[in-house]
Design an enzyme around this catalytic site. Structure first.
Site, PDB file in Angstrom:
ATOM      1  N   ASN A   1       0.859  -1.180   0.000  1.00  0.00           N
ATOM      2  CA  ASN A   1       0.000   0.000   0.000  1.00  0.00           C
ATOM      3  C   ASN A   1       0.898   1.235   0.000  1.00  0.00           C
ATOM      4  OD1 ASN A   1      -1.820   2.033   0.536  1.00  0.00           O
ATOM      5  ND2 ASN A   1      -2.668   1.112   2.389  1.00  0.00           N
TER       6      ASN A   1
ATOM      7  N   ARG B   1      -2.730  -2.167  -3.208  1.00  0.00           N
ATOM      8  CA  ARG B   1      -3.894  -1.310  -2.988  1.00  0.00           C
ATOM      9  C   ARG B   1      -3.793  -0.170  -3.992  1.00  0.00           C
ATOM     10  NH1 ARG B   1      -5.681   2.377   2.183  1.00  0.00           N
ATOM     11  NH2 ARG B   1      -7.718   2.812   1.335  1.00  0.00           N
TER      12      ARG B   1
ATOM     13  N   HIS C   1     -12.678   3.558  -0.081  1.00  0.00           N
ATOM     14  CA  HIS C   1     -12.678   2.595   1.049  1.00  0.00           C
ATOM     15  C   HIS C   1     -13.461   1.324   0.691  1.00  0.00           C
ATOM     16  CE1 HIS C   1     -12.473   6.341   3.867  1.00  0.00           C
ATOM     17  NE2 HIS C   1     -11.253   5.838   3.733  1.00  0.00           N
TER      18      HIS C   1
ATOM     19  N   ARG D   1     -10.379  16.742   6.391  1.00  0.00           N
ATOM     20  CA  ARG D   1     -11.161  17.106   5.187  1.00  0.00           C
ATOM     21  C   ARG D   1     -12.526  17.655   5.596  1.00  0.00           C
ATOM     22  NH1 ARG D   1     -10.301  11.378   2.365  1.00  0.00           N
ATOM     23  NH2 ARG D   1      -8.338  11.137   3.470  1.00  0.00           N
TER      24      ARG D   1
ATOM     25  N   GLU E   1      -8.327  -4.464   5.353  1.00  0.00           N
ATOM     26  CA  GLU E   1      -8.228  -4.217   3.908  1.00  0.00           C
ATOM     27  C   GLU E   1      -7.142  -5.086   3.273  1.00  0.00           C
ATOM     28  OE1 GLU E   1      -8.272  -0.098   5.277  1.00  0.00           O
ATOM     29  OE2 GLU E   1      -9.205   0.421   3.379  1.00  0.00           O
TER      30      GLU E   1
END
Ligand code: AMP
Length: 397
Positions: A7, A90, A178, A239, A383
């Site tokens: 990742n 990923r 996600h 964010r 993940e």
């Protein structure tokens, strides 16, 4: 059968080597501060933590260092890299790909064409793949996309209310992110309910530093809160989440910032950090709740945006069987879960407050009571495991 999951972030590289016979983690680690002062590799293997502090100039060097750590006598868990059957990457943005892909020239070309859709993340992902191709020519690379799970959304959910040629010419639509996490926890929730996922309506709340919520009907995503980019939806660590688009022009006029500076501001200086004025980390915010009004407001606003989206998705799904919390905040903040769940009792939802307060860094836990009409679960996301599973599946190994 071993898969190395990779990742790549802009200045970091996380990895896990999994044994896919029993899905166990053989080794994992993190390369930080790539091409910055103080770069280092932290490698966890054989029940120990090894640290390598050295200059790491790029992702290619980072991958070489990781492969050395995995194979060296002192820190290694395999004799040679030929024991690795595949690399599973990923990948943040797969455009309209609806499943993982084996990397070949054609896929690589399309990934490069889509870089403009995720300019902050995709370049690092591509460098990671190319580095693996160079270093280990015989080992296949698979890309698993954060966006793929959301490709089942109906057009009415993924189109924006702008002329349609902006979609056909400029690819402007909701993609969602996600995806591997939403997929994993919804499948786990169905197992915990003892139901076939095809017979379930689930709302998954992935609330970490980045946060998104998905409505999942029969195992298929029908809507999600992130949009064209991961800036949309609920309020996050740094964010803003959704805001009136006209604010952007107004900010630019008032501050004199250009569009890049304004976008950077909305991604890096807003959310919990912007409203509290001191931290993007929900642990700091929670600690300061009683003494700091700004912290209180930041937390209330975040919880409110999450509640609104969960409630709207109960409507989208015309009912909900289970609500799932996952990721750093979802798994570890009883305060956030309580704020959200206390506003959903109209759904016939009941949960155990004491158990909720105790559920921090725990394996999958059901918070709902026996009488509750809606199940509530906290499920740690994984993940890397989804990426390794999809890599194995597509390569048929
Ligand atoms: P993630 O992006 O999933 O790694 O989540 C990172 C975020 O999880 C951090 O910014 C923290 O705000 C949050 N977090 C981690 N541990 C806790 C905790 N014990 N209580 C509250 N928030 C936590």
């Amino acid at each position: 059968m071993k898969i190395l999951v990779i990742n790549c972030g802009s200045s970091s590289l996380k990895y896990q080597l999994l044994n896919m016979i029993d899905e166990s983690v053989i080794a994992k680690g993190l390369v930080e501060r790539i091409n910055l002062e103080g770069s280092m590799l932290t490698h966890k293997a054989k029940g120990q933590v090894f640290e390598f502090k050295e200059q790491i100039k790029n992702h290619s060097e980072a991958i070489k260092l990781v492969l050395n750590a995995l194979t060296s006598e002192e820190t290694g868990v395999i004799k040679s890299i030929s024991e690795i059957n595949a690399f599973g990457h990923r990948y943040v943005h797969g455009g309209e790909y609806n499943s993982a892909k084996i990397v070949n020239d054609e896929v690589m070309k399309e990934l490069k064409e889509n870089v403009e859709l995720a300019p902050l993340h995709a370049p690092a992902n591509i460098i990671g793949i190319e580095a693996c191709q160079q270093i280990a020519k015989d080992i296949p690379n698979v890309v698993v996309f954060d966006t793929a799970f959301h490709q089942t959304m109906p057009k009415k959910a993924y189109m924006y209310a702008i002329p349609q040629h902006f979609y056909t010419e400029y690819k402007i639509r909701k993609y969602g992110f996600h995806g591997t996490s939403h997929k994993f926890v919804s499948e786990e929730a169905a197992k915990l309910m003892g139901k076939d996922i095809k017979d379930t309506k689930i709302i998954t709340c992935h609330i970490g530093n980045g946060a998104s919520i998905s409505a999942i009907n029969g195992g298929k995503c029908v809507d999600t809160t992130m949009g064209f980019t991961p800036l949309a939806g609920v309020m996050m660590g740094t964010r803003s989440g959704d805001l009136d688009p006209s604010i952007i022009e107004h900010i630019m006029k008032k501050t004199g910032w250009n569009i890049q500076e304004t976008t950077q501001f909305l991604n890096k200086q807003c959310g919990l950090l912007g409203v509290s004025g001191f931290s993007s980390d929900s642990r700091d915010i929670t600690e300061a709740l009683k003494t700091n009004e700004n912290a209180k407001l930041a937390m209330e606003m975040m919880d409110y945006t999450i509640t609104k989206h969960v409630a709207s998705y109960a409507g989208v799904l015309n009912g909900v069987d289970a609500i799932v919390f996952t990721a750093g905040i979802g798994e570890n903040s009883p305060e956030l879960r309580e704020d959200v769940l206390d506003n959903l009792t109209y759904l016939g939802l009941e949960y155990d407050k004491k158990l909720n307060a105790e559920t921090v860094r725990k394996p999958a836990t059901e918070l709902s009571t026996k009488n509750s009409k809606v199940k509530v679960y906290v499920i740690p996301t994984n993940e890397e495991l989804v990426i390794a599973r999809e890599t194995k599946e597509i390569l048929k190994i």
